[in-house]
Design a protein around this motif. Sequence first.
Motif, PDB file in Angstrom:
ATOM      1  N   ASP A  57       0.835  -1.235  -0.064  1.00 61.54           N
ATOM      2  CA  ASP A  57       0.076   0.138  -0.159  1.00 61.54           C
ATOM      3  C   ASP A  57       0.967   1.411   0.073  1.00 61.54           C
ATOM      4  O   ASP A  57       2.011   1.454   0.441  1.00 61.54           O
ATOM      5  CB  ASP A  57      -0.757  -0.061   1.087  1.00 61.54           C
ATOM      6  N   ILE A  58       0.327   2.115  -0.642  1.00 59.56           N
ATOM      7  CA  ILE A  58       0.987   3.814  -0.702  1.00 59.56           C
ATOM      8  C   ILE A  58      -0.287   4.539  -0.312  1.00 59.56           C
ATOM      9  O   ILE A  58      -1.285   4.445  -1.115  1.00 59.56           O
ATOM     10  CB  ILE A  58       1.403   4.008  -2.015  1.00 59.56           C
ATOM     11  N   SER A  59      -0.158   5.353   0.586  1.00 57.80           N
ATOM     12  CA  SER A  59      -1.371   6.229   0.861  1.00 57.80           C
ATOM     13  C   SER A  59      -1.616   7.332  -0.036  1.00 57.80           C
ATOM     14  O   SER A  59      -0.834   7.491  -0.921  1.00 57.80           O
ATOM     15  CB  SER A  59      -0.901   6.865   2.292  1.00 57.80           C
ATOM     16  N   ALA A  60      -2.910   7.912   0.103  1.00 54.86           N
ATOM     17  CA  ALA A  60      -3.156   9.083  -0.897  1.00 54.86           C
ATOM     18  C   ALA A  60      -2.035  10.286  -0.445  1.00 54.86           C
ATOM     19  O   ALA A  60      -1.971  10.291   0.726  1.00 54.86           O
ATOM     20  CB  ALA A  60      -4.511   9.438  -0.398  1.00 54.86           C
ATOM     21  N   CYS A  61      -1.818  10.704  -1.235  1.00 51.58           N
ATOM     22  CA  CYS A  61      -0.811  12.001  -0.977  1.00 51.58           C
ATOM     23  C   CYS A  61      -1.117  13.327  -1.706  1.00 51.58           C
ATOM     24  O   CYS A  61      -1.799  13.468  -2.779  1.00 51.58           O
ATOM     25  CB  CYS A  61       0.685  11.610  -1.713  1.00 51.58           C
ATOM     26  N   ASP A  62      -0.866  14.630  -1.031  1.00 52.85           N
ATOM     27  CA  ASP A  62      -1.505  15.517  -1.227  1.00 52.85           C
ATOM     28  C   ASP A  62      -0.440  16.221  -2.343  1.00 52.85           C
ATOM     29  O   ASP A  62      -0.577  17.395  -2.673  1.00 52.85           O
ATOM     30  CB  ASP A  62      -2.064  16.578  -0.076  1.00 52.85           C
ATOM     31  N   THR A  71      -2.156  12.457  -5.374  1.00 51.95           N
ATOM     32  CA  THR A  71      -2.454  11.303  -5.713  1.00 51.95           C
ATOM     33  C   THR A  71      -3.572  10.396  -4.898  1.00 51.95           C
ATOM     34  O   THR A  71      -3.451  10.764  -3.571  1.00 51.95           O
ATOM     35  CB  THR A  71      -1.125  10.444  -5.943  1.00 51.95           C
ATOM     36  N   ASN A  72      -4.174   9.601  -5.483  1.00 55.12           N
ATOM     37  CA  ASN A  72      -4.809   8.613  -4.775  1.00 55.12           C
ATOM     38  C   ASN A  72      -4.243   7.447  -4.187  1.00 55.12           C
ATOM     39  O   ASN A  72      -2.953   7.266  -4.647  1.00 55.12           O
ATOM     40  CB  ASN A  72      -6.216   7.757  -5.686  1.00 55.12           C
ATOM     41  N   PRO A  73      -4.959   6.837  -3.223  1.00 52.13           N
ATOM     42  CA  PRO A  73      -4.078   5.454  -2.658  1.00 52.13           C
ATOM     43  C   PRO A  73      -3.471   4.515  -3.920  1.00 52.13           C
ATOM     44  O   PRO A  73      -4.190   4.329  -4.756  1.00 52.13           O
ATOM     45  CB  PRO A  73      -5.043   4.746  -1.757  1.00 52.13           C
ATOM     46  N   ALA A  74      -2.503   4.004  -3.794  1.00 49.65           N
ATOM     47  CA  ALA A  74      -1.977   3.372  -4.923  1.00 49.65           C
ATOM     48  C   ALA A  74      -1.144   2.087  -4.303  1.00 49.65           C
ATOM     49  O   ALA A  74      -1.249   1.780  -2.998  1.00 49.65           O
ATOM     50  CB  ALA A  74      -0.927   4.138  -5.590  1.00 49.65           C
ATOM     51  N   PHE A 134       6.124   6.822  -9.668  1.00 48.08           N
ATOM     52  CA  PHE A 134       5.498   7.454  -8.682  1.00 48.08           C
ATOM     53  C   PHE A 134       5.783   8.801  -8.551  1.00 48.08           C
ATOM     54  O   PHE A 134       6.467   9.528  -9.375  1.00 48.08           O
ATOM     55  CB  PHE A 134       6.243   7.035  -7.389  1.00 48.08           C
ATOM     56  N   THR A 135       5.135   9.785  -7.784  1.00 48.43           N
ATOM     57  CA  THR A 135       5.703  11.112  -7.432  1.00 48.43           C
ATOM     58  C   THR A 135       6.631  10.822  -6.177  1.00 48.43           C
ATOM     59  O   THR A 135       6.990   9.968  -5.643  1.00 48.43           O
ATOM     60  CB  THR A 135       4.272  11.903  -7.075  1.00 48.43           C
ATOM     61  N   GLU A 136       7.252  12.421  -5.972  1.00 43.30           N
ATOM     62  CA  GLU A 136       8.073  12.249  -5.023  1.00 43.30           C
ATOM     63  C   GLU A 136       7.517  12.109  -3.734  1.00 43.30           C
ATOM     64  O   GLU A 136       7.981  11.165  -2.927  1.00 43.30           O
ATOM     65  CB  GLU A 136       8.837  13.655  -5.039  1.00 43.30           C
ATOM     66  N   HIS A 137       6.314  12.522  -3.472  1.00 41.91           N
ATOM     67  CA  HIS A 137       5.583  12.188  -2.034  1.00 41.91           C
ATOM     68  C   HIS A 137       5.100  10.783  -1.952  1.00 41.91           C
ATOM     69  O   HIS A 137       5.509  10.439  -0.913  1.00 41.91           O
ATOM     70  CB  HIS A 137       4.455  13.257  -2.209  1.00 41.91           C
ATOM     71  N   GLN A 138       4.902  10.037  -3.261  1.00 43.22           N
ATOM     72  CA  GLN A 138       4.719   8.598  -2.847  1.00 43.22           C
ATOM     73  C   GLN A 138       5.790   7.688  -2.550  1.00 43.22           C
ATOM     74  O   GLN A 138       5.851   6.886  -1.761  1.00 43.22           O
ATOM     75  CB  GLN A 138       3.923   7.967  -4.380  1.00 43.22           C
ATOM     76  N   VAL A 190       8.418   9.023  -0.743  1.00 43.37           N
ATOM     77  CA  VAL A 190       8.644   8.964   0.438  1.00 43.37           C
ATOM     78  C   VAL A 190       7.693   8.403   1.516  1.00 43.37           C
ATOM     79  O   VAL A 190       7.969   7.529   2.369  1.00 43.37           O
ATOM     80  CB  VAL A 190       8.633  10.549   0.940  1.00 43.37           C
ATOM     81  N   ASP A 191       6.407   8.212   0.855  1.00 46.21           N
ATOM     82  CA  ASP A 191       5.366   7.597   1.505  1.00 46.21           C
ATOM     83  C   ASP A 191       5.739   5.951   1.423  1.00 46.21           C
ATOM     84  O   ASP A 191       5.698   5.547   2.762  1.00 46.21           O
ATOM     85  CB  ASP A 191       4.102   7.707   1.141  1.00 46.21           C
ATOM     86  N   PHE A 192       6.162   5.547   0.630  1.00 46.77           N
ATOM     87  CA  PHE A 192       6.540   4.061   0.503  1.00 46.77           C
ATOM     88  C   PHE A 192       7.950   3.822   1.763  1.00 46.77           C
ATOM     89  O   PHE A 192       7.744   2.667   2.251  1.00 46.77           O
ATOM     90  CB  PHE A 192       6.928   3.503  -0.817  1.00 46.77           C
ATOM     91  N   ILE A 193       8.808   4.662   1.637  1.00 47.23           N
ATOM     92  CA  ILE A 193       9.841   4.515   2.462  1.00 47.23           C
ATOM     93  C   ILE A 193       9.402   4.450   3.968  1.00 47.23           C
ATOM     94  O   ILE A 193       9.836   3.880   4.717  1.00 47.23           O
ATOM     95  CB  ILE A 193      10.774   5.350   2.129  1.00 47.23           C
ATOM     96  N   ARG A 194       8.682   5.554   4.302  1.00 47.22           N
ATOM     97  CA  ARG A 194       7.799   5.477   5.655  1.00 47.22           C
ATOM     98  C   ARG A 194       7.121   4.467   5.990  1.00 47.22           C
ATOM     99  O   ARG A 194       7.305   3.724   7.285  1.00 47.22           O
ATOM    100  CB  ARG A 194       7.183   6.685   5.703  1.00 47.22           C
ATOM    101  N   LEU A 195       6.570   3.866   5.130  1.00 47.40           N
ATOM    102  CA  LEU A 195       5.418   2.661   5.317  1.00 47.40           C
ATOM    103  C   LEU A 195       6.217   1.151   5.324  1.00 47.40           C
ATOM    104  O   LEU A 195       5.830   0.218   5.981  1.00 47.40           O
ATOM    105  CB  LEU A 195       4.221   2.610   4.548  1.00 47.40           C
TER     106      LEU A 195
END
Length: 199
Positions: free
Chosen positions: A45-50, A87-90, A119-123, A125-130
């Motif tokens: 999972d990758i969260s929705a990102c603003d 982006t929406n959840p991916a 991915f976007t940059e935000h996605q 970072v989100d993947f790395i955090r999760l």
Amino acid sequence: MRVVPTIQRQSVLYLLRRRSQTFTVNKEALPLADPLLRISTAKLDISACDGSTKLQEAEDAFFPKTKFDIMHGDIKELLNEPHNVPTNPAHAYVYELQRDATFAEMFKQLHRNPRKLCFTEHQIVDFIRLHKNWLIANDHCTTFFPFAFANGKVGIVAVIFDADASMTHFAFYSYGIWNMRQWSVNFTRRLVVKAPPYK
């Protein structure tokens, strides 16, 4: 008296040579195995990102960039043309390199349009955090993430783990997908891509 035909020694050697040549496999003619093997059995999972988080600003995930890093890599292009949108959840898949390969060879195996896997940059970072555990297989494990520059080019963020440096932070560098470097399997190389369905 029945005459049995005989084969001279030279003829026997000739026939044996011909037979061995007939059944010798030309290794160069064999197709190369796919460079990537998927190691994540389920979608991650990758969260929705603003779109508000940039790689350079994710201090909880990355070491600060030095002037040397920026001068000797593609980071300057990344800094000048960040590309973030909401982006929406991916979902994502993780692959591991099985033989030496370029970026072009890796993406040829997965999809004819690499932008679909970005991915976007935000996605990122989100993947790395999760899912940090997928990036720390061993010392110097390098994980690649494709992303799209604002100008439409596909870039690669290489996230590098060094256990001696930190158990929580990573170094990162960026490349263009057109980079022709052959990445060696002597170190662990992984590739994270967006999982279907694609937009």
